[in-house]
Scaffold this motif. Sequence first.
Motif, PDB file in Angstrom:
ATOM      1  N   GLN A   1       0.658  -1.192   0.012  1.00 25.98           N
ATOM      2  CA  GLN A   1      -0.002  -0.086   0.007  1.00 25.98           C
ATOM      3  C   GLN A   1       0.841   1.249   0.137  1.00 25.98           C
ATOM      4  O   GLN A   1       0.566   2.304  -0.572  1.00 25.98           O
ATOM      5  N   SER A   2       1.954   1.003   0.787  1.00 25.10           N
ATOM      6  CA  SER A   2       2.701   2.427   0.715  1.00 25.10           C
ATOM      7  C   SER A   2       3.604   2.608  -0.655  1.00 25.10           C
ATOM      8  O   SER A   2       3.651   3.735  -1.037  1.00 25.10           O
TER       9      SER A   2
ATOM     10  N   SER B   1      -1.225   9.842   0.476  1.00 20.14           N
ATOM     11  CA  SER B   1      -0.435   9.039   1.924  1.00 20.14           C
ATOM     12  C   SER B   1      -0.918   7.707   1.881  1.00 20.14           C
ATOM     13  O   SER B   1      -1.876   7.259   1.336  1.00 20.14           O
ATOM     14  N   LEU B   2      -0.105   6.879   2.798  1.00 19.62           N
ATOM     15  CA  LEU B   2      -0.714   5.508   2.955  1.00 19.62           C
ATOM     16  C   LEU B   2      -2.079   5.604   3.480  1.00 19.62           C
ATOM     17  O   LEU B   2      -2.929   4.516   2.883  1.00 19.62           O
ATOM     18  N   ARG B   3      -2.392   6.222   4.380  1.00 19.26           N
ATOM     19  CA  ARG B   3      -3.660   6.193   5.018  1.00 19.26           C
ATOM     20  C   ARG B   3      -4.935   6.490   3.823  1.00 19.26           C
ATOM     21  O   ARG B   3      -5.777   5.592   3.976  1.00 19.26           O
ATOM     22  N   THR B   4      -4.362   7.007   2.809  1.00 16.91           N
ATOM     23  CA  THR B   4      -5.262   7.398   1.731  1.00 16.91           C
ATOM     24  C   THR B   4      -5.672   6.061   0.946  1.00 16.91           C
ATOM     25  O   THR B   4      -6.918   5.698   0.499  1.00 16.91           O
TER      26      THR B   4
ATOM     27  N   LYS C   1     -11.055   0.296   0.746  1.00 15.06           N
ATOM     28  CA  LYS C   1     -12.344  -0.017   1.572  1.00 15.06           C
ATOM     29  C   LYS C   1     -13.448   0.129   0.691  1.00 15.06           C
ATOM     30  O   LYS C   1     -13.641   0.877  -0.169  1.00 15.06           O
TER      31      LYS C   1
ATOM     32  N   GLN D   1      -5.341   3.144   2.075  1.00 15.46           N
ATOM     33  CA  GLN D   1      -5.974   2.172   3.010  1.00 15.46           C
ATOM     34  C   GLN D   1      -7.654   2.187   2.886  1.00 15.46           C
ATOM     35  O   GLN D   1      -8.434   1.473   2.854  1.00 15.46           O
ATOM     36  N   LEU D   2      -7.762   3.711   2.648  1.00 13.79           N
ATOM     37  CA  LEU D   2      -9.395   4.273   2.871  1.00 13.79           C
ATOM     38  C   LEU D   2      -9.809   3.819   1.368  1.00 13.79           C
ATOM     39  O   LEU D   2     -11.044   3.282   1.251  1.00 13.79           O
TER      40      LEU D   2
END
Length: 246
Positions: free
Chosen positions: A26-27, A36-39, A45, A41-42
């Motif tokens: 994902q990174s 970003s990594l968080r983006t 979903k 990850q979202l």
Amino acid sequence: MRNNITQYSNYMYAIKQLRRKKNLSQSDLALEIGVSLRTIQLYEKKDANIPIKNLTKIAAYFDLSIAELYLQEVNEAQETYIRRQPFTKNGSVFYPMDHGKYLVMAPLILTEHQNEYIESLVENDFGKSTFQSGFIVDFLGDEAYRAFEISGNSMDDGSIVAIPNKAIVLGLKLGRTALEKENKTMCNKPYILVCRDRIICKWITGFNGKENAVYCQNLNKSPEYQDFELPLDDILEIFEVVKKQL
């Protein structure tokens, strides 16, 4: 023996499978796309809402169009593929989906290209548009679909039916006879009116048979936006607004 197929109606799950197929973390994908990594990850979903600019980057990274990314399916071996075959009609590309729906990639007329579009109509020479916008529709329609970028706030009253500045709307072309016959079912709906000198989005509220014109209404009731009559002779094309993207 025929494999059972698990079908996903959105692109979020397909992104994960395409990423894994390339042996990317994902990174890694976040770095390639510039988020970003968080983006990421979202985005993976099921209920993610991916902005069109980032969706375009992701599709391009995997050498896909947005439509192809959207219609990726995954079999029990976790392999992605596209089962449905697209087809072209009236300048738009249609991708069949479940329940009789279609993903339509329609030519997009951006604000800065409106004059070029008008000139192409006058010269009867509308070619393939450089830009497209995707919408899910319930039916094909006999006439052409076109997507338009909205300019200005005349149709933004803050309500659920508002069409704000920079929104993208999908219009289904109507024949001029619908206006000339003063079809009452057309009233109190939003339309894209392609005129000889501009492209506008207005509600049509009625007809003036004596003056051969339509009554155009703004949703924004600010004094700077005045309702007006528009002669039918000034209208080159009319599209009923059937979808919008904010």
